[in-house]
Design an enzyme around this catalytic site. Structure first.
Site, PDB file in Angstrom:
ATOM      1  N   GLY A   9      93.475  56.546 -28.898  1.00  0.00           N
ATOM      2  CA  GLY A   9      92.980  56.756 -27.495  1.00  0.00           C
ATOM      3  C   GLY A   9      91.441  55.270 -27.111  1.00  0.00           C
ATOM      4  O   GLY A   9      90.876  55.095 -26.453  1.00  0.00           O
ATOM      5  N   TYR A 144      92.868  71.626 -20.028  1.00  0.00           N
ATOM      6  CA  TYR A 144      91.346  71.025 -20.791  1.00  0.00           C
ATOM      7  C   TYR A 144      90.841  71.425 -21.493  1.00  0.00           C
ATOM      8  O   TYR A 144      90.246  71.075 -22.876  1.00  0.00           O
ATOM      9  CB  TYR A 144      90.737  69.081 -19.984  1.00  0.00           C
TER      10      TYR A 144
HETATM   11  N1  SER Z   1      84.492  63.379 -18.292  1.00  0.00           N
HETATM   12  C1  SER Z   1      84.730  64.817 -18.885  1.00  0.00           C
HETATM   13  C2  SER Z   1      85.775  65.852 -17.483  1.00  0.00           C
HETATM   14  O1  SER Z   1      85.369  65.308 -17.085  1.00  0.00           O
HETATM   15  C3  SER Z   1      84.803  66.029 -19.526  1.00  0.00           C
HETATM   16  O2  SER Z   1      85.167  65.919 -20.510  1.00  0.00           O
HETATM   17  O3  SER Z   1      86.983  66.033 -17.380  1.00  0.00           O
END
Ligand code: SER
Length: 316
Positions: A9, A144
């Site tokens: 990444g 996520y």
């Molecule tokens: N910054 C990330 C997001 O907004 C959260 O881990 O998906």
């Protein structure tokens, strides 16, 4: 031990800034940047090795570990929350299959330390959303978030079963200027600075009352390095540590930007990301990280705004 570090990444938000810091500490040649589709900057190409690999392909990662005799991994690659809602299968495959591949290879090649990022997205609407404790309900409602909870448990499992020294942080929204925002829900706290400098106005995709925990990139890099340098006996959390710096509403953010950019105006037009933001904590209790390995942040909102505006203005 001389560190031979692989960072996946590499071209993402955190990789782009963690890698220069690791290279300054360990020498450019000892930090192998691994990107996928995005093109790296000249800085990457010239300051140390750069490779392209897909972490869902175990053989590709395996050959890099062998080629560079790697003993430390920062596995940063991940599909963020907003993109993950549009492409849940992709989020599962990149976030879970990629992590499983790296964990298995870390055991096989006796990797000394592995870092993997978790997030405030591991929490959900049933979590106590104010001053969220380290150990609490984890019932996220985004793909996520699901991959972050599963990933945390998988990391802990590899520590318990195989003794793998894997460490993780639940990052809050990270604010930075080197890479444009990319597919997250906390992106408004980055995009507002870009638009303030380029256009003098911003249309924010969450409502003005929305409060999320945030952190400046300098603090995020510092926390990551500090966690990875801590003696193993100091690490008492093997899922992921809560981590935060400041919490503020979107309105407070806009007002603060206006203090730094004359005439700046902000409108608020919530979209589908509002629902995701509402399911995340407004503030975090990160006392465990502070106790265990001495975490403390440096940047408050005013310092963040000052630094963001200066850097974005100078790099236009
Ligand atoms: N910054 C990330 C997001 O907004 C959260 O881990 O998906």
């Amino acid at each position: 031990m001389e560190r031979r570090i692989l960072v996946t990444g590499a071209v993402g938000q955190i990789g782009s800034e963690l890698i220069p810091a690791l290279r300054a500490k360990h020498g450019g040649e000892n930090v192998i940047a691994v990107g996928h589709k995005k093109e790296p900057t000249e800085e990457f190409r010239s300051s140390g090795p750069y490779e392209t690999a897909d972490t869902t392909d175990k053989e590709e990662i395996k050959s890099l570990i062998e080629k560079y005799d790697i003993n430390t991994i920062y596995h940063l690659v991940g599909v963020l929350s907003a993109v993950g809602e549009k492409k849940p299968d992709l989020a599962w495959s990149v976030n879970m299959d990629g992590l499983k591949n790296v964990l298995d290879l870390a055991v096989e090649y006796k990797i000394d330390r592995l870092f993997w990022p978790s997030s405030i997205a591991a929490f959900g609407p049933t979590t106590p959303l104010e001053n969220t404790p380290q150990r609490t309900v984890l019932e996220p409602t985004t793909m996520y978030g699901v991959t972050k909870v599963a990933g945390e448990l998988l990391c802990q499992y590899y520590f318990v079963k195989y003794g793998l020294d894997v460490r993780s942080l639940r990052y809050p929204g990270v604010i930075s200027w080197k890479t444009p925002p990319g597919g997250g829900t906390t992106d408004y706290a980055v995009a507002i600075y870009y638009d303030a400098v380029q256009k003098g106005s911003y249309d924010c995709f969450v409502g003005e009352e929305t409060v999320l925990p945030m952190m400046y990139m300098d603090d995020a890099v510092q926390a990551t390095i500090q966690l990875m340098e801590a003696e193993p006996e100091k690490i008492t959390v093997r899922t992921a540590y809560n981590l935060t710096a400041v919490s503020f509403s979107a309105k407070e953010l806009a007002d603060n930007v206006a203090k730094h950019v004359d005439g700046f105006t902000c409108t608020f037009t919530p979209d589908e990301r509002q629902k995701i933001a509402n399911s995340w904590p407004s503030s975090i209790d990160d006392s465990k990280a502070r106790e265990d390995w001495g975490w403390s942040h440096k940047f408050g909102l005013d310092e963040i705004s000052g630094d963001m505006i200066t850097n974005l203005t100078n790099n236009q």
